[in-house]
Design a protein around this motif. Sequence first.
Motif, PDB file in Angstrom:
ATOM      1  N   THR A  31      47.932  31.899   7.156  1.00 39.12           N
ATOM      2  CA  THR A  31      47.146  30.882   6.448  1.00 39.12           C
ATOM      3  C   THR A  31      47.335  29.527   7.119  1.00 39.12           C
ATOM      4  OG1 THR A  31      47.280  32.086   4.350  1.00 39.12           O
ATOM      5  CG2 THR A  31      46.822  29.715   4.223  1.00 39.12           C
ATOM      6  N   ALA A  32      48.566  29.215   7.485  1.00 41.47           N
ATOM      7  CA  ALA A  32      48.850  27.949   8.174  1.00 41.47           C
ATOM      8  C   ALA A  32      48.079  27.871   9.487  1.00 41.47           C
ATOM      9  CB  ALA A  32      50.349  27.812   8.424  1.00 41.47           C
ATOM     10  N   ARG A  33      48.081  28.959  10.246  1.00 41.33           N
ATOM     11  CA  ARG A  33      47.347  28.957  11.521  1.00 41.33           C
ATOM     12  C   ARG A  33      45.850  28.771  11.292  1.00 41.33           C
ATOM     13  NH1 ARG A  33      48.826  33.118  15.898  1.00 41.33           N
ATOM     14  NH2 ARG A  33      48.003  31.428  17.167  1.00 41.33           N
ATOM     15  N   THR A  34      45.344  29.345  10.212  1.00 42.33           N
ATOM     16  CA  THR A  34      43.924  29.211   9.895  1.00 42.33           C
ATOM     17  C   THR A  34      43.603  27.759   9.523  1.00 42.33           C
ATOM     18  OG1 THR A  34      43.847  31.505   9.155  1.00 42.33           O
ATOM     19  CG2 THR A  34      42.074  30.049   8.385  1.00 42.33           C
ATOM     20  N   LEU A  35      44.426  27.174   8.658  1.00 41.68           N
ATOM     21  CA  LEU A  35      44.199  25.781   8.259  1.00 41.68           C
ATOM     22  C   LEU A  35      44.351  24.834   9.438  1.00 41.68           C
ATOM     23  CD1 LEU A  35      46.004  25.853   4.797  1.00 41.68           C
ATOM     24  CD2 LEU A  35      43.529  25.849   5.242  1.00 41.68           C
ATOM     25  N   TRP A  36      45.290  25.127  10.302  1.00 41.70           N
ATOM     26  CA  TRP A  36      45.479  24.327  11.522  1.00 41.70           C
ATOM     27  C   TRP A  36      44.211  24.367  12.366  1.00 41.70           C
ATOM     28  CZ3 TRP A  36      49.891  25.801  15.471  1.00 41.70           C
ATOM     29  CH2 TRP A  36      50.070  24.783  16.399  1.00 41.70           C
ATOM     30  N   ALA A  37      43.639  25.552  12.524  1.00 42.06           N
ATOM     31  CA  ALA A  37      42.394  25.688  13.288  1.00 42.06           C
ATOM     32  C   ALA A  37      41.253  24.898  12.648  1.00 42.06           C
ATOM     33  CB  ALA A  37      42.006  27.163  13.411  1.00 42.06           C
ATOM     34  N   LEU A  38      41.324  24.733  11.327  1.00 40.70           N
ATOM     35  CA  LEU A  38      40.306  23.945  10.617  1.00 40.70           C
ATOM     36  C   LEU A  38      40.591  22.446  10.669  1.00 40.70           C
ATOM     37  CD1 LEU A  38      39.795  26.190   7.452  1.00 40.70           C
ATOM     38  CD2 LEU A  38      38.178  25.857   9.356  1.00 40.70           C
ATOM     39  N   GLY A  39      41.737  22.066  11.230  1.00 44.55           N
ATOM     40  CA  GLY A  39      42.101  20.651  11.311  1.00 44.55           C
ATOM     41  C   GLY A  39      42.829  20.130  10.088  1.00 44.55           C
TER      42      GLY A  39
END
Length: 195
Positions: free
Chosen positions: A86-94
């Motif tokens: 989830t963190a990696r996904t949110l990171w990709a979203l900025g």
Amino acid sequence: MDLGHTRAALDLATASVERERYARAAPRERALIGIVRARALALDGRRSSAVAAIRQAEADLDRASTDGDEPKRVWFFQEASLAHETARTLWALGDLDGALHHFRDSVRRREAGSFSRTHAVTLGYMGTVQAGQGNVDAACRTWSRALDAMDGVQSGRAREAAVTMRTVLSPFRHRGIPSASEVDARARVVLQRVV
């Protein structure tokens, strides 16, 4: 995704949730497949779909069996793994604040001794997010923990985390910041031994 083939990754991840096998999969399997798709959606710039996929993965993992009645191939996918992805996904979203929150949750939940490589990599990513927020001191503290966790770990992702540390710290290398100099030197040593 990690190789930069965003479109192909999204096509594969989407196909995996549209097949009959997905509908028959155990909740833990659906959570794993779903969070991978969420990150692919994020990397493709589909924010609302990525967030919806995160929510679905959370719901699926909440329904997962705790009595060992699920396939052994997905036993590793627990709350710490979902938080990491989830963190990696949110990171990709900025969304750096959201990513940092979930990386912290992953670190808190993970059995570091059993999953030392993943623990080290999670700390490496977390430090990079902190540096991206402009908090180099916090990043150095987190990276120091990551380097501690890398002791004895042979991993391409751990190596990548050490390379990232050195790259991010390069502007600070000659500014006399003790924490930055220490992490940079330790990362250099890790790179000499991590394959």
